[in-house]
Design a protein around this motif. Sequence first.
Motif, PDB file in Angstrom:
ATOM      1  N   HIS A   1     -15.985 -54.789 -41.039  1.00 20.80           N
ATOM      2  CA  HIS A   1     -15.145 -53.634 -41.399  1.00 20.80           C
ATOM      3  C   HIS A   1     -15.875 -52.728 -42.399  1.00 20.80           C
ATOM      4  CE1 HIS A   1     -11.455 -54.833 -39.315  1.00 20.80           C
ATOM      5  NE2 HIS A   1     -11.791 -56.074 -39.622  1.00 20.80           N
ATOM      6  N   ASP A   2     -16.650 -53.349 -43.301  1.00 21.64           N
ATOM      7  CA  ASP A   2     -17.364 -52.550 -44.312  1.00 21.64           C
ATOM      8  C   ASP A   2     -18.400 -51.638 -43.646  1.00 21.64           C
ATOM      9  OD1 ASP A   2     -18.752 -54.909 -43.560  1.00 21.64           O
ATOM     10  OD2 ASP A   2     -20.027 -54.789 -45.338  1.00 21.64           O
ATOM     11  N   LEU A   3     -19.091 -52.152 -42.639  1.00 21.08           N
ATOM     12  CA  LEU A   3     -20.110 -51.330 -41.978  1.00 21.08           C
ATOM     13  C   LEU A   3     -19.459 -50.241 -41.139  1.00 21.08           C
ATOM     14  CD1 LEU A   3     -22.728 -54.057 -40.980  1.00 21.08           C
ATOM     15  CD2 LEU A   3     -22.679 -52.579 -43.008  1.00 21.08           C
ATOM     16  N   ARG A   4     -18.285 -50.544 -40.581  1.00 23.79           N
ATOM     17  CA  ARG A   4     -17.569 -49.511 -39.840  1.00 23.79           C
ATOM     18  C   ARG A   4     -17.177 -48.361 -40.782  1.00 23.79           C
ATOM     19  NH1 ARG A   4     -13.084 -47.374 -38.243  1.00 23.79           N
ATOM     20  NH2 ARG A   4     -13.026 -46.663 -36.076  1.00 23.79           N
ATOM     21  N   ARG A   5     -16.709 -48.725 -41.980  1.00 23.01           N
ATOM     22  CA  ARG A   5     -16.362 -47.698 -42.978  1.00 23.01           C
ATOM     23  C   ARG A   5     -17.597 -46.881 -43.349  1.00 23.01           C
ATOM     24  NH1 ARG A   5     -12.994 -51.492 -45.088  1.00 23.01           N
ATOM     25  NH2 ARG A   5     -14.564 -52.250 -46.546  1.00 23.01           N
ATOM     26  N   LEU A   6     -18.725 -47.567 -43.475  1.00 25.98           N
ATOM     27  CA  LEU A   6     -19.976 -46.887 -43.810  1.00 25.98           C
ATOM     28  C   LEU A   6     -20.325 -45.855 -42.711  1.00 25.98           C
ATOM     29  CD1 LEU A   6     -22.677 -46.773 -45.493  1.00 25.98           C
ATOM     30  CD2 LEU A   6     -23.535 -48.560 -43.965  1.00 25.98           C
ATOM     31  N   LEU A   7     -20.208 -46.264 -41.454  1.00 20.97           N
ATOM     32  CA  LEU A   7     -20.514 -45.338 -40.350  1.00 20.97           C
ATOM     33  C   LEU A   7     -19.566 -44.135 -40.378  1.00 20.97           C
ATOM     34  CD1 LEU A   7     -21.165 -47.736 -37.292  1.00 20.97           C
ATOM     35  CD2 LEU A   7     -22.816 -46.814 -38.930  1.00 20.97           C
ATOM     36  N   ALA A   8     -18.303 -44.393 -40.719  1.00 19.11           N
ATOM     37  CA  ALA A   8     -17.325 -43.296 -40.787  1.00 19.11           C
ATOM     38  C   ALA A   8     -17.677 -42.344 -41.932  1.00 19.11           C
ATOM     39  CB  ALA A   8     -15.918 -43.866 -40.970  1.00 19.11           C
ATOM     40  N   GLU A   9     -17.966 -42.915 -43.102  1.00 21.46           N
ATOM     41  CA  GLU A   9     -18.291 -42.086 -44.282  1.00 21.46           C
ATOM     42  C   GLU A   9     -19.510 -41.200 -44.040  1.00 21.46           C
ATOM     43  OE1 GLU A   9     -16.857 -45.565 -47.335  1.00 21.46           O
ATOM     44  OE2 GLU A   9     -18.982 -45.014 -47.307  1.00 21.46           O
ATOM     45  N   GLN A  10     -20.441 -41.713 -43.269  1.00 21.92           N
ATOM     46  CA  GLN A  10     -21.690 -40.965 -43.035  1.00 21.92           C
ATOM     47  C   GLN A  10     -21.578 -40.019 -41.838  1.00 21.92           C
ATOM     48  OE1 GLN A  10     -24.307 -41.116 -45.075  1.00 21.92           O
ATOM     49  NE2 GLN A  10     -23.393 -42.686 -46.371  1.00 21.92           N
ATOM     50  N   ASP A  11     -20.352 -39.827 -41.300  1.00 21.85           N
ATOM     51  CA  ASP A  11     -20.116 -38.947 -40.149  1.00 21.85           C
ATOM     52  C   ASP A  11     -20.731 -39.463 -38.857  1.00 21.85           C
ATOM     53  OD1 ASP A  11     -18.522 -37.056 -41.190  1.00 21.85           O
ATOM     54  OD2 ASP A  11     -20.100 -35.580 -41.581  1.00 21.85           O
ATOM     55  N   ILE A  12     -21.160 -40.711 -38.865  1.00 22.36           N
ATOM     56  CA  ILE A  12     -21.827 -41.236 -37.662  1.00 22.36           C
ATOM     57  C   ILE A  12     -20.804 -41.492 -36.555  1.00 22.36           C
ATOM     58  CG2 ILE A  12     -23.175 -43.209 -36.782  1.00 22.36           C
ATOM     59  CD1 ILE A  12     -24.535 -43.262 -39.601  1.00 22.36           C
ATOM     60  N   LEU A  13     -19.579 -41.867 -36.929  1.00 19.58           N
ATOM     61  CA  LEU A  13     -18.555 -42.079 -35.902  1.00 19.58           C
ATOM     62  C   LEU A  13     -18.071 -40.752 -35.301  1.00 19.58           C
ATOM     63  CD1 LEU A  13     -16.428 -45.075 -37.251  1.00 19.58           C
ATOM     64  CD2 LEU A  13     -18.367 -45.082 -35.670  1.00 19.58           C
ATOM     65  N   GLY A  14     -18.465 -39.639 -35.914  1.00 20.04           N
ATOM     66  CA  GLY A  14     -18.128 -38.322 -35.349  1.00 20.04           C
ATOM     67  C   GLY A  14     -19.096 -37.886 -34.258  1.00 20.04           C
ATOM     68  N   LEU A  15     -20.179 -38.651 -34.072  1.00 19.00           N
ATOM     69  CA  LEU A  15     -21.218 -38.217 -33.110  1.00 19.00           C
ATOM     70  C   LEU A  15     -20.733 -38.102 -31.657  1.00 19.00           C
ATOM     71  CD1 LEU A  15     -24.320 -40.152 -34.520  1.00 19.00           C
ATOM     72  CD2 LEU A  15     -24.045 -37.675 -34.390  1.00 19.00           C
ATOM     73  N   PRO A  16     -19.785 -38.932 -31.185  1.00 14.14           N
ATOM     74  CA  PRO A  16     -19.385 -38.784 -29.781  1.00 14.14           C
ATOM     75  C   PRO A  16     -18.469 -37.575 -29.520  1.00 14.14           C
ATOM     76  CG  PRO A  16     -18.950 -41.026 -30.581  1.00 14.14           C
ATOM     77  CD  PRO A  16     -19.240 -40.169 -31.767  1.00 14.14           C
ATOM     78  N   PHE A  17     -18.100 -36.821 -30.548  1.00 12.20           N
ATOM     79  CA  PHE A  17     -17.028 -35.841 -30.380  1.00 12.20           C
ATOM     80  C   PHE A  17     -17.488 -34.402 -30.608  1.00 12.20           C
ATOM     81  CE2 PHE A  17     -15.423 -39.914 -31.770  1.00 12.20           C
ATOM     82  CZ  PHE A  17     -14.550 -40.201 -30.736  1.00 12.20           C
ATOM     83  N   GLU A  18     -16.752 -33.489 -29.933  1.00 15.61           N
ATOM     84  CA  GLU A  18     -17.008 -32.051 -30.086  1.00 15.61           C
ATOM     85  C   GLU A  18     -16.475 -31.591 -31.437  1.00 15.61           C
ATOM     86  OE1 GLU A  18     -18.774 -30.626 -27.930  1.00 15.61           O
ATOM     87  OE2 GLU A  18     -18.625 -32.101 -26.322  1.00 15.61           O
ATOM     88  N   GLU A  19     -17.010 -30.448 -31.888  1.00 14.63           N
ATOM     89  CA  GLU A  19     -16.552 -29.906 -33.178  1.00 14.63           C
ATOM     90  C   GLU A  19     -15.059 -29.600 -33.168  1.00 14.63           C
ATOM     91  OE1 GLU A  19     -19.604 -27.370 -35.646  1.00 14.63           O
ATOM     92  OE2 GLU A  19     -19.969 -27.090 -33.494  1.00 14.63           O
ATOM     93  N   GLN A  20     -14.578 -29.098 -32.020  1.00 14.36           N
ATOM     94  CA  GLN A  20     -13.151 -28.739 -31.956  1.00 14.36           C
ATOM     95  C   GLN A  20     -12.240 -29.954 -32.143  1.00 14.36           C
ATOM     96  OE1 GLN A  20     -14.122 -27.970 -27.714  1.00 14.36           O
ATOM     97  NE2 GLN A  20     -11.903 -27.980 -27.451  1.00 14.36           N
ATOM     98  N   HIS A  21     -12.801 -31.159 -31.929  1.00 10.94           N
ATOM     99  CA  HIS A  21     -12.015 -32.379 -32.156  1.00 10.94           C
ATOM    100  C   HIS A  21     -12.467 -33.117 -33.421  1.00 10.94           C
ATOM    101  CE1 HIS A  21     -11.486 -31.910 -27.645  1.00 10.94           C
ATOM    102  NE2 HIS A  21     -10.315 -31.647 -28.189  1.00 10.94           N
TER     103      HIS A  21
END
Length: 384
Positions: free
Chosen positions: A44-64
């Motif tokens: 869970h800690d590494l998942r939070r890290l990926l979220a904080e670093q905007d890495i989990l935003g990589l699959p998505f368009e800017e509008q989303h």
Amino acid sequence: MSVLADIYTVPQEHLDFRETIRQIAQERIAPRAAEIDERAEYPHDLRRLLAEQDILGLPFEEQHGGTGTGTLMLNMAVEEIAKADASTALILMVQELGTLPIKLHGSEELRARFLPRCATGEWSPAFALSEAEAGSDPGGMITHARQEGDEWVINGSKAWISNAGIADFYCVFAVTDREAGHSHGITAFVVEAERPGFSVGKLEHKLGIRASPTGTLAFEDVRVPAANVIGTVNEGFKVAMSTLDRSRLGVAAQALGIAQGATDHAAAYARERRQFGRSINEFQAIQFKLADMETSCAAARELLYQACARVDREDPELGKYSAMAKLFCSDTAMAVTVEAVQILGGYGFVKEYPVERMMRDAKITQIYEGTNEIQRLVIARTRR
Ligand code: COS
């Protein structure tokens, strides 16, 4: 086909972001890899890290709410994370796999409801296609849904689901017209984890990617509103296939990361390890192994990048290229990690060094999101 269709370029911003991710992966993710593998613990800690670093935003368009940087950048990130830890890379891969059905085929309302909260990392998705008796042949699924007024009622079970028990919602495929014939009459639905009648069954004990939960799902009269249908009723098989055409590149990138990670470790070890009075990398037997490993990784990367560029261009041959990239990268990962273990010798066989984990993690990349036999079938069909 134009010549341009065969060319990709990697913008400087992508290279810069890759460097940032590489550093995060090596400094923050790699030190946790052995422990979460041993304990089969979801990080869970590494998942939070990926979220904080905007890495989990990589699959998505800017509008989303995503980065809008496309498939190539996404999979460069997957490779860097997988170099450090394949299970953590799977967190990012499933963030794409579990939302692609909505991104590609969902209504505007569904996209607005689910994608932004996945882009920030608040929600985790999952993709629920396979069943105990329907793996390579998902068209033979038996989970079904019937319409009652403005609702659908789902019954059945799913198997081998990544993120089981972690996901906030599942993209679930069910038969909605039994008369339509094999691989037809299937519909895709979003099922939120808190729906009554939905439950997560047993989690698997696995050879590799042990820090990512894989399990079964059960549906007993699970009711979802018609608004949760993804795309067109009875056209869900195409939703699944078009998703896999793209998400298989995540597996390719994960496999490549494992292969490159194992090559890097083996090369570093060979410099340090001394036998017969010299470093073992002075022996040609070791040099040739490392040369072949490095060459295989470089070739795999070229095919992966080209396939990603084709997805980003919506090239008509994207499905063929993603199947080829998945096939080649995963076979490379298996072959290269076996050689890495060989170079480390006895040290390759013990948990003190990461290459035995990498060898175990590599195996699944030849199996999931379509076995490599299925990839060959998909590629061969384009040549008939
Ligand atoms: N994109 C869009 N539509 C597709 C498609 C694709 N890539 N592949 C097939 N379809 C469509 C076909 O055009 C056909 O539609 P029409 O009859 O309207 O023309 C329909 O889907 C059925 O296609 P087909 O007859 O080829 O289905 P099959 O059952 O023969 O499917 C394979 C064959 C092997 C390709 C499919 O079952 C498959 O990909 N299996 C592997 C599944 C997998 O990866 N599982 C891993 C678990 S998910 S993590």
